[in-house]
Design an enzyme around this catalytic site. Structure first.
Site, PDB file in Angstrom:
ATOM      1  N   HIS A   1     -14.759   6.400   1.433  1.00 19.84           N
ATOM      2  CA  HIS A   1     -14.965   6.343   0.951  1.00 19.84           C
ATOM      3  C   HIS A   1     -15.847   7.748   0.247  1.00 19.84           C
ATOM      4  CE1 HIS A   1     -11.963   3.344  -0.882  1.00 19.84           C
ATOM      5  NE2 HIS A   1     -12.471   4.753  -1.777  1.00 19.84           N
TER       6      HIS A   1
ATOM      7  N   GLU B   1      -0.065   0.864  -3.511  1.00 19.26           N
ATOM      8  CA  GLU B   1      -0.871   0.431  -2.182  1.00 19.26           C
ATOM      9  C   GLU B   1      -0.817  -0.600  -0.676  1.00 19.26           C
ATOM     10  OE1 GLU B   1      -4.222   2.095  -3.594  1.00 19.26           O
ATOM     11  OE2 GLU B   1      -4.702   0.348  -4.707  1.00 19.26           O
TER      12      GLU B   1
ATOM     13  N   ASP C   1      -4.512   3.641   1.502  1.00 21.02           N
ATOM     14  CA  ASP C   1      -4.515   2.301   1.342  1.00 21.02           C
ATOM     15  C   ASP C   1      -3.126   1.781   1.784  1.00 21.02           C
ATOM     16  OD1 ASP C   1      -7.065   0.859   1.402  1.00 21.02           O
ATOM     17  OD2 ASP C   1      -6.790   1.251  -0.795  1.00 21.02           O
TER      18      ASP C   1
ATOM     19  N   CYS D   1      -1.650   9.900  -5.014  1.00 16.13           N
ATOM     20  CA  CYS D   1      -2.797  10.847  -5.669  1.00 16.13           C
ATOM     21  C   CYS D   1      -3.555  10.216  -3.383  1.00 16.13           C
ATOM     22  CB  CYS D   1      -3.693   9.183  -6.765  1.00 16.13           C
ATOM     23  SG  CYS D   1      -3.576   7.987  -6.936  1.00 16.13           S
TER      24      CYS D   1
HETATM   25  C1  PEP Z   1      -5.372   4.911  -2.144  1.00 21.13           C
HETATM   26  O1  PEP Z   1      -5.650   4.423  -1.521  1.00 21.13           O
HETATM   27  O2  PEP Z   1      -4.390   6.252  -1.157  1.00 21.13           O
HETATM   28  C2  PEP Z   1      -6.712   5.712  -3.016  1.00 21.13           C
HETATM   29  C3  PEP Z   1      -5.962   6.823  -4.326  1.00 21.13           C
HETATM   30  O3  PEP Z   1      -7.209   5.455  -3.362  1.00 21.13           O
HETATM   31  P1  PEP Z   1      -9.144   4.778  -2.870  1.00 21.13           P
HETATM   32  O4  PEP Z   1      -8.913   5.650  -1.552  1.00 21.13           O
HETATM   33  O5  PEP Z   1      -9.799   4.928  -3.576  1.00 21.13           O
HETATM   34  O6  PEP Z   1      -8.813   3.446  -2.736  1.00 21.13           O
HETATM   35 MG    MG Z   2      -7.147   2.445  -2.274  1.00 20.18          MG
END
Ligand code: PEP
Ligand code: MG
Length: 758
Positions: free
Chosen positions: A363, A604, A628, A675
């Site tokens: 992240h 996900e 994910d 996303c």
């Molecule tokens: C993902 O898992 O693609 C997502 C957008 O959420 P994060 O990256 O915050 O887990």
């Molecule tokens: Mg995610």
């Protein structure tokens, strides 16, 4: 052998001097295997030759002068093949090369194992014996284990190449280049700033002070603050929190009131220790006592005690430290850079991120991308403290960091930065043009936002809404769970800034690599553990507070959409519906009437793809989290640098999963977006549109290049590319396909398919 291995590994883990560590290894291995010579070879700065850097058994004058090219002699063969070579009579092998510097002895038995770091050959560990000998498999395994440890250390201290060798001994020159993994694109130059110790008790060093009274006062104040904080959290969370979770506050409070803990620390302060070092010593003494208890329950209290120690330390540090002063161009360096550290640097001063752990899907890297800050991750065990204060050139496009670069190199990179800025300016002209294929199909582009400081970028980028607001980032910046009013203010500001455009707020998604300092989880398999919706549903007090804050923030604006992370079953969505109704009722009875909001879920967890039809009866929209989804489908930990090269959202299996989800959403007449980071890759964006995805949400800086790519293809072309990609048997075929599609459209140079996808 296992005992020697453990001992050696420990020595290597603690070593700070490569040369000393290597001298120790050759001696220990020679003794343990009862061979006549043990030697270590490391790659030199040219990357071509492998130089003898340590030996026990040969004339030490050979160190620095004996070298093998890759493939040359038996040592070169070990490196070329990247596998162990074991020979009872080396002389009989066609590649055997006589080395005059070794003296007249004719060694017969040979065992050589490669030293490799992240697939890069760094050298070899070799033993030789005068008489014939067949090495056993456990001896080979022992050598390989030592070689792996040595490779890590060699990489860490020499940054992947041997310091220049002169006069037969290796000089310890500062390394100039560190290689890691591309975290976020771009190039930045600034001064390295190592994060402060943070609330890491183990990292507190012994320090004595003269003014014991002031230290004692600071300690007493920190304890009072933590007591108040714990009482506040306990009261706020009382409703709905499971008793065992709530109990932790009580346990902490009890421990804090323990006279012995308090008195021992004060006694150490009075004896001249700083408050932090006195705290560290007292906590470790009590932790040891707990750890040695026979009762298993009491042993687990040791972890609680550490947690409490961290809290008090955090208070001590925040009380004593003045506001951090950052250089005007600052490169944050650390083992892991957490979100709070990044948010602490004033906007515009953050020039780069460098971390020894992590990958492009950690992240921290994701946030760096949304902020447009270059990042290099996964450098391995580099001596980070030595980077502080140095000028660092962070090349996020190539995944490397130059230390104290000379004026030529800086000039070269400044030209590249100018080009980057020029092409970004050229793309800015697309800001007000629609994201539309050449045959007029409209695609909606949204921005991903994590911190309020990203908002300006998102507004500037021409995004038609926020497709993913990661609410957990706000939680990660706090010292304790934010109150409903605190959350309300943040959400309201975001909703207002984008109104009337839609804003998709994802509910708290902590766990995995997103920890909260005040809610330690400590799980073995964090990504498969108490994450996202699971944690929220198990802690209804926390979740209801957030839902109420969200509903209230939407009042009178009406652009909020709520997105749920990590959904794996219909039961979870049903439970959220109940809590949403309860939150709305609670708001109404507190005098804050609210309106219903569209509810969506992240796709996900792979199980969600197989339940799309049942899920679609319960939700209004879907959003695919390819980060994910890729992690779980390919079984690759998204933040583990060692396996980062296996993480590929363009893997045909991932594409087929996206295809199934998009078809199911279409059948159920529910909109579906992507996303995950994949949406921000121009080539992948074309492919996703071809697969039938309606909306793409990405880091704001990715919007212009994605828009340009979409405006260069027709929907039919995108569908053709998608069909070919789905038929691919290997990810490399998909990469080639996308690269040639971009090339044919005249888009090369803007971004490669690997740049942001994998
Ligand atoms: C993902 O898992 O693609 C997502 C957008 O959420 P994060 O990256 O915050 O887990
Ligand atoms: Mg995610």
């Amino acid at each position: 052998m296992l005992e020697t291995l453990r001992h050696l590994t420990q020595r290597l883990n603690e070593a700070t001097d490569l040369q000393q560590a290597m001298a120790f290894v050759v001696r220990a291995v020679k003794d343990r295997l009862a061979v006549d010579a043990c030697s270590i070879y490391l790659v030199d700065a040219s990357g071509v030759n492998f130089v003898l850097v340590a030996t026990d058994g040969f004339d030490p004058r050979a160190v620095g002068s004996v070298r093998f090219a890759r493939g040359e002699g038996l040592v070169g063969l070990v490196i070329e093949r990247q596998c162990p070579i074991s020979l009872s009579d080396a002389h009989a092998h066609p590649r055997f090369r006589h080395v005059a510097e070794f003296g007249g002895q004719a060694h017969h038995a040979f065992l050589g194992v490669p030293m490799t770091h992240l697939r890069r050959p760094l050298g070899a560990l070799v033993v030789r014996q005068l008489n014939d000998r067949v090495f056993q498999s456990d001896e080979e395994a022992f050598m390989m284990a030592i070689a792996a440890e040595l490779a890590g250390l060699a990489y860490a201290t020499a940054a992947g190449s041997v310091p220049p060798l002169a006069g037969g001994t290796a000089e310890r020159a500062p390394s100039a280049l560190l290689r890691g993994i591309k975290g976020a694109p771009g190039i930045g130059i600034g001064t390295g700033v190592a994060p402060p110790v943070g609330a890491d008790l183990d990292a507190v060093s012994d320090r004595s002070v003269e003014d014991g009274d002031t230290e004692a006062l600071a300690f007493e104040q920190a304890v009072d603050d933590v007591r108040a904080e714990l009482r506040g959290s306990a009261e706020r969370m009382a409703a709905g929190m499971p008793s065992e979770t709530h109990a932790i506050f009580g346990v902490y409070l009890e421990m804090l009131d323990d006279d012995q803990l308090f008195a021992d620390t004060l006694a150490r302060i009075r004896a001249g220790s700083s408050a932090a070092s006195a705290l560290r010593r007292t906590i470790s003494e009590h932790v040891r006592a707990f750890e040695n208890m026979a009762d298993a329950y009491l042993r687990t209290r040791a972890e609680d005690l550490r947690g409490l120690g961290r809290r008090v330390l955090l208070r001590l540090q925040s009380g004593s430290s003045q506001t951090s002063v950052y250089p005007s161009r600052c490169v944050l360096v650390g083992e892991e850079i957490n979100i709070a550290r990044m948010a602490d640097v004033p906007v515009g001063q953050l020039a780069g991120i460098v971390s020894s752990r992590g990958s492009p899907y950690s992240h921290a890297a994701i946030l760096a991308r949304t902020l447009g800050v270059p990042a290099v991750m996964g450098l391995g065990a580099v001596p980070l403290d030595q980077l502080a204060g140095k000028t660092l050139l962070v090349d996020g496009n190539d995944g490397c960091v130059h230390i104290d670069p000379g004026p030529d190199l800086v000039g070269q990179f400044e030209r590249a930065v100018r080009q980057q800025v020029e092409s970004a300016d050229a793309l800015r002209s697309l800001r007000d043009l629609p994201a539309e294929t050449t045959d007029g199909t409209r695609v909606v582009l949204h921005a991903n936002v994590g911190l309020s400081s990203d908002l300006a970028n998102a507004l500037e980028s021409g995004a038609e809404g926020i497709g993913l607001f990661r609410t957990e980032f706000c939680f990660m910046l706090c010292d304790s769970f934010p109150s409903e009013d605190d959350q309300y203010r943040v959400y309201r500001e975001v909703l207002e800034s984008f109104a009337p455009k839609p804003v998709t707020m994802r509910t708290l998604d902590v766990g995995g690599d997103k920890g909260l300092p005040y809610f330690p989880l400590n799980e073995d398999n964090a990504f498969l553990g108490w994450r996202g919706i699971r944690l929220a549903l198990d802690n209804p007090g926390i979740f209801l507070t957030q839902l109420r804050a969200l509903l209230r923030a939407n009042a009178g604006i009406g652009n909020l959409r709520v997105l749920l992370p990590m959904i794996s079953s219909c039961r979870e969505v049903d439970a959220v519906h109940q809590l949403l109704s309860r939150a709305a009722a609670e708001c109404a009875s507190a005098g804050h009437p609210t309106n219903p909001v569209p509810l969506g879920i992240m796709i996900e967890v792979p199980s969600a793809i197989y339940q799309m039809s049942a899920l679609s009866k319960r939700v209004d929209f879907f959003s695919i989290g390819t980060n994910d989804l890729t992690q779980y489908l390919l079984a690759v930990d998204r933040s583990n640098a060692r396996v980062a090269h296996h993480f590929d959202s363009l893997h045909p299996a991932v594409l087929r999963a996206v295809d199934s989800a998009a078809r199911a959403a279409r059948d159920a007449r529910r909109p579906i977006s992507v996303c995950g980071e994949m949406a921000g890759n121009p080539a992948a964006a074309v492919l996703l549109i071809g697969l039938g995805v309606d909306v793409l949400s990405m880091a704001a800086p990715s919007i212009p290049p994605v828009k340009r790519a979409l405006r260069s293809f027709s929907l039919q072309q995108a569908q053709g590319i998608a069909a070919q990609a789905l038929a691919a048997e290997d990810p490399s075929e998909v990469h080639r396909l996308l690269e040639s599609a971009l090339e044919e459209a005249g888009l090369t140079g803007s971004s490669t398919t690997r740049e942001r996808v994998s």
